[in-house]
Design an enzyme around this catalytic site. Structure first.
Site, mmCIF file in Angstrom:
data_model
loop_
_atom_site.group_PDB
_atom_site.id
_atom_site.type_symbol
_atom_site.label_atom_id
_atom_site.label_comp_id
_atom_site.label_asym_id
_atom_site.label_seq_id
_atom_site.Cartn_x
_atom_site.Cartn_y
_atom_site.Cartn_z
ATOM 1 N N HIS A 1 -7.414 -5.879 -0.021
ATOM 2 C CA HIS A 1 -6.207 -5.078 0.130
ATOM 3 C C HIS A 1 -5.403 -5.608 1.318
ATOM 4 O O HIS A 1 -5.765 -5.362 2.470
ATOM 5 C CB HIS A 1 -6.666 -3.645 0.390
ATOM 6 C CG HIS A 1 -5.588 -2.632 0.468
ATOM 7 N ND1 HIS A 1 -4.824 -2.269 -0.607
ATOM 8 C CD2 HIS A 1 -5.135 -1.883 1.512
ATOM 9 C CE1 HIS A 1 -3.966 -1.333 -0.240
ATOM 10 N NE2 HIS A 1 -4.130 -1.081 1.040
ATOM 11 N N SER B 1 0.820 -1.206 0.000
ATOM 12 C CA SER B 1 0.000 0.000 0.000
ATOM 13 C C SER B 1 0.862 1.268 0.000
ATOM 14 O O SER B 1 1.721 1.424 -0.853
ATOM 15 C CB SER B 1 -0.947 -0.055 1.196
ATOM 16 O OG SER B 1 -2.067 0.704 0.938
HETATM 17 C C1 GTR Z 1 -5.459 4.539 1.680
HETATM 18 C C2 GTR Z 1 -4.885 5.352 0.559
HETATM 19 C C3 GTR Z 1 -4.162 4.442 -0.370
HETATM 20 C C4 GTR Z 1 -3.252 3.466 0.340
HETATM 21 C C5 GTR Z 1 -3.789 2.990 1.656
HETATM 22 C C6 GTR Z 1 -2.800 2.354 2.612
HETATM 23 O O1 GTR Z 1 -6.223 5.268 2.532
HETATM 24 O O2 GTR Z 1 -5.942 6.003 -0.094
HETATM 25 O O3 GTR Z 1 -3.458 5.208 -1.338
HETATM 26 O O4 GTR Z 1 -1.992 3.973 0.489
HETATM 27 O O5 GTR Z 1 -4.387 3.996 2.377
HETATM 28 O O6 GTR Z 1 -1.632 2.712 2.643
HETATM 29 O O7 GTR Z 1 -3.230 1.504 3.361
#
Ligand code: GTR
Length: 427
Positions: free
Chosen positions: A400, A259
């Site tokens: 995710h 992420s």
């Molecule tokens: C979210 C963000 C993403 C990603 C994520 C993370 O809120 O929008 O770009 O980086 O966080 O890092 O878990």
């Protein structure tokens, strides 16, 4: 009581309120419709700004690569902080029988200003005890948090995708992940983000940026590095330490990140060619995903939610992504010809899985120019069917997260393209 003027004001303001409300409603709408993602015309990584075509490796290295790097430094992430003139590493704790005797755990701190004793970086390194050095190492930021005795539930959530995970469960996953990596003969290092740049719009500068002379709060200036760049700087400093440790094979260090830390790993390796390979797990917008596509998170959204991650100039492209002179396939091309793994997850639509694949695909011409392969396919592979090459890619079922399935693929990739590859540092 005279309410009339207020009412009149309301009538007068009504069109304005309507415009604002409509605008907010529009801004709130996230596009997940592929037919509305936009036909993207991407900058050609092999076309110089003066129009010349890049036809050989020397032209790429000497002319085109610096052009692209400069665009990312001035328009997206900011200019990197310099390598400190003076730096000293301290091993503050060492346990030679960590993880049931399987590993040596070392806690390391970096001071960069002798005068003020400023700790710029803290990280933990685990090395497997069963194999002789020098040992290839995975390095990431918070990516191995759950390997620590007291893992943070929030980070564990990030790692597993589970919305409500107990401390016990997170510790179990942590332990299993660490055991898996170490049993395969790799070391692993996890950096702590706090001393580098706290992940907060108001406090991000109260770490290394402050040690390097920033004295006032505020979002990054036009070309000033944001937090992603400072975190990436930290990865490079950890690599400096590995270069001074005989047990670590500093020529085989793999930057990995999930992420926001996937974005960081890519940017670190783009700037610092000592990283042997990079793994981007679900890095999304500002990472592997193309910025010019309108799907999931956009430049507008990311720069309004996390203005401290990027340089000030990046927010100028919010809603005007077509004007960006560079796109993320060119960030991936800056990794070439080093092995690169881009991974997406089916349910992680916010990160635009297809945009991540298309970026990998469009980096391929540069890899080919440098005699390295691409993903070797022209359409996104179905879920759970990884494609391997110097650019490897998979789309995994699920959310995710950085899962055991992901790690299995990364270990196979590292075995094949880094640990056992003799020529991985030749360019
Ligand atoms: C979210 C963000 C993403 C990603 C994520 C993370 O809120 O929008 O770009 O980086 O966080 O890092 O878990």
């Amino acid at each position: 009581m005279n309410r009339r003027p207020q009412f009149q004001q309301l009538v007068f303001l009504a069109p304005l309120i309507a415009v604002i409300t409509l605008g907010t409603a529009r801004a709130a709408e996230v596009n997940y419709d592929e037919t509305r993602a936009g036909v993207v015309s991407l900058p050609d990584p092999l076309k110089m700004e003066d129009g010349r075509s890049v036809t050989n490796a020397a032209m790429w290295r000497q002319l085109r690569r610096p052009e692209i790097l400069r665009l990312f430094q001035t328009q997206v992430y900011g200019r990197p902080l310099p390598r400190p003139v003076a730096q000293s590493f301290r091993v503050v704790a060492e346990d030679r029988s960590a993880l049931s005797g399987r590993a040596t755990r070392r806690d390391v701190e970096l001071d960069i200003t002798a005068a003020t004793n400023g700790t710029a970086l803290k990280f933990t390194l685990f090395l497997p005890n069963h194999r002789p050095g020098p040992i290839p190492v995975f390095v990431g930021i918070h990516v191995f948090d759950t390997t620590h005795p007291h893992p943070q539930p929030a980070r564990a959530r990030q790692l597993t995708g589970a919305p409500k995970i107990t401390m016990e469960e997170s510790a179990r996953i942590a332990r299993a992940t660490a055991d898996l990596i170490l049993s395969r003969g790799y070391g692993l290092a996890s950096l702590n983000v706090e001393s580098l740049a706290p992940d907060s719009g108001t406090n991000y500068w109260r770490g290394v940026a402050q040690l390097c002379g920033r004295t006032l709060p505020g979002s990054p200036g036009d070309e000033e590095t944001g937090a992603l760049g400072i975190w990436a700087w930290g990865l490079s400093r950890a690599l400096d330490y590995f270069e001074s440790s005989p047990e670590v094979d500093a020529r085989r260090v793999i930057a990995i990140g999930h992420s926001r830390m996937g974005k960081t790993a890519l940017w670190a390796a783009a700037n610092d060619e000592r990283f042997a390979a990079v793994i981007s797990n679900n890095s999304g917008c500002g990472g592997a995903a193309l910025s010019k596509r309108n799907y999931g998170e956009t430049v507008g959204r990311i720069t309004s939610s996390f203005p401290h991650w990027f340089c000030g100039n990046f927010s100028k492209y919010a809603g005007h992504e077509d004007r960006l002179p560079v796109d993320q396939h060119e960030l991936l091309a800056l990794i070439a010809p080093r092995p690169l793994y881009v991974a997406s997850a089916v349910e992680d639509r916010w990160a635009d899985p297809r945009g991540e694949f298309l970026a990998a695909l469009n980096a391929e011409p540069v890899y080919r120019l440098l005699n390295a392969g691409g993903p070797g396919v022209s359409v996104q592979p179905p879920p759970d069917q990884p494609v391997t090459g110097s650019i490897s890619y998979h789309l995994r079922h699920g959310q995710h997260a950085l899962t055991e399935y992901d790690w299995e693929q990364y270990l196979a990739f590292a075995d094949r393209y880094v640990a056992n590859a003799e020529n991985h540092r030749q360019r």
